[in-house]
Scaffold this motif. Sequence first.
Motif, PDB file in Angstrom:
ATOM      1  N   LEU A 108    -107.566 112.686  -3.324  1.00  0.00           N
ATOM      2  CA  LEU A 108    -108.422 112.537  -2.150  1.00  0.00           C
ATOM      3  C   LEU A 108    -107.663 111.820  -1.036  1.00  0.00           C
ATOM      4  CD1 LEU A 108    -111.838 111.462  -3.741  1.00  0.00           C
ATOM      5  CD2 LEU A 108    -111.307 113.661  -2.669  1.00  0.00           C
ATOM      6  N   PRO A 142    -109.215 111.326   2.362  1.00  0.00           N
ATOM      7  CA  PRO A 142    -110.131 111.385   3.504  1.00  0.00           C
ATOM      8  C   PRO A 142    -109.688 110.420   4.597  1.00  0.00           C
ATOM      9  CG  PRO A 142    -111.108 110.105   1.730  1.00  0.00           C
ATOM     10  CD  PRO A 142    -109.834 110.684   1.195  1.00  0.00           C
ATOM     11  N   ARG A 188    -111.682 108.905   6.526  1.00  0.00           N
ATOM     12  CA  ARG A 188    -112.646 107.807   6.468  1.00  0.00           C
ATOM     13  C   ARG A 188    -113.095 107.626   5.012  1.00  0.00           C
ATOM     14  NH1 ARG A 188    -116.241 109.136  11.921  1.00  0.00           N
ATOM     15  NH2 ARG A 188    -114.497 108.928  13.399  1.00  0.00           N
ATOM     16  N   VAL A 231    -116.863 108.682   2.899  1.00  0.00           N
ATOM     17  CA  VAL A 231    -116.883 109.665   1.809  1.00  0.00           C
ATOM     18  C   VAL A 231    -117.372 109.014   0.514  1.00  0.00           C
ATOM     19  CG1 VAL A 231    -115.444 111.165   0.370  1.00  0.00           C
ATOM     20  CG2 VAL A 231    -115.103 111.098   2.861  1.00  0.00           C
ATOM     21  N   LEU A 240    -121.174 108.443   0.628  1.00  0.00           N
ATOM     22  CA  LEU A 240    -121.893 109.720   0.539  1.00  0.00           C
ATOM     23  C   LEU A 240    -121.884 110.260  -0.893  1.00  0.00           C
ATOM     24  CD1 LEU A 240    -120.744 111.495   3.837  1.00  0.00           C
ATOM     25  CD2 LEU A 240    -123.046 110.643   3.297  1.00  0.00           C
ATOM     26  N   LEU A 241    -120.801 110.021  -1.608  1.00  0.00           N
ATOM     27  CA  LEU A 241    -120.740 110.484  -2.995  1.00  0.00           C
ATOM     28  C   LEU A 241    -121.815 109.841  -3.867  1.00  0.00           C
ATOM     29  CD1 LEU A 241    -116.869 110.526  -3.621  1.00  0.00           C
ATOM     30  CD2 LEU A 241    -118.399 112.503  -3.611  1.00  0.00           C
ATOM     31  N   ARG A 245    -118.776 103.729   8.280  1.00  0.00           N
ATOM     32  CA  ARG A 245    -118.628 105.086   8.812  1.00  0.00           C
ATOM     33  C   ARG A 245    -117.271 105.309   9.462  1.00  0.00           C
ATOM     34  NH1 ARG A 245    -123.572 103.714  11.187  1.00  0.00           N
ATOM     35  NH2 ARG A 245    -122.622 103.901  13.261  1.00  0.00           N
TER      36      ARG A 245
END
Length: 404
Positions: A279, A281, A283, A287, A290-291, A398
Amino acid sequence: MSGVEVALLHNRPFALLFAARAISVLGTGFARVAMAFAVLGLPGATATDLSLVLACQALPSLLFVLLGGVIADRTSRSRLMIFADVLGLLAYGAMAVLLLTGQASVPVLAALAVLAGLAVPLFLPALSGLVPELVPPGRLQQANAALQSAVSMSLLVGLGLSGVVVTLVGPGWALALNAVSFLVSAILVWAMRLPSQVRVTTNSGWADLREGWREFSSRQWLWAVVLQMTVTTAVIISVTGVLGPMAAENGLGGAAVWAVVIACQSAGVLVGSVYAKRLRPRRPLLVAVLLTLAYPVPVALLGVAAPVWLIVVSMFVCGLATSGFGVLWQTTMQREVPGEALSRVASYDLFGQLTLAPLALLFVGPMAQSFGHGAVLVCCAGLTVLATVGALFSPEVRRLSTAG
């Protein structure tokens, strides 16, 4: 296995740490199922008794985790981990002997659970600070993913076998295997033979705690996610420790089926760890948070008595999410927090996550007896969703970028 992973395992101290975690968590897999059914199997024991024992195990983690972080930042982290393993050996070994000889009772198991709980706040902050000492910064994410892979594989095997062991020979033998795993872990950590690395400081322990708090509280992304995980951890511990076994005892299929359900989550973590190391990302915290929206799904399904296969699938997906969150979270902390304060910040992280756990364990059993475990499970799922949405309101969660 990638070239980076091979290189990591050629690093002798890291390879020994990898093995120690794998073996220790193998025993934890046995204990997670065995403890619940050991208490529930005692004459006259109720869900309230199980809540009491598990709360006694969780409370020391809350009370002593900050002290564990201070000690780990001031002394040899590997030696502290060995001491924690010895505590686990003594606690679970005594539980096993009492159960196998028919002398166990709820008060005695609760007292030994306190001793077992002391191992966690000493071991985990030291572990968080030790990993960056063993591997270069560019390989931290791969190292964290490798350790998570070892943990999930061992937990998968331990949980898969624990249901069989508990069903065939009883929970005493499962707890005995857990005690042995602590012994082996201690020997492997000792074999790392790291320098003592005692950190010279003129600060008092209270001054170190205040400094650690400044490092923690100055980062909004840290405390926002920790607040989210305070609620989420309380729910997860309540489900795996009390509400899930109650659902298993009341129509899901007993210890063997519950062990399979939990094992499927570990299988998801194992599969997820293969991808978590890749991974990248921009940000990472956005992420990661959100997971965690996958977490309440199996809780709600347990609450509405969904088919077992659907619960199993949702637990597997939850495991995938857990892997991604864990690797991104640990790597972000290790990159953003100065190494000399990392164990203390990790201890504040653990303290925050565990704040509600003892109370949740203490009251969830009586609440389930009063309102039904299904209703309590559905409420727990709703609380987890609200906590996740709350974390997403943080601008730093965020916007925090890997570019700094």
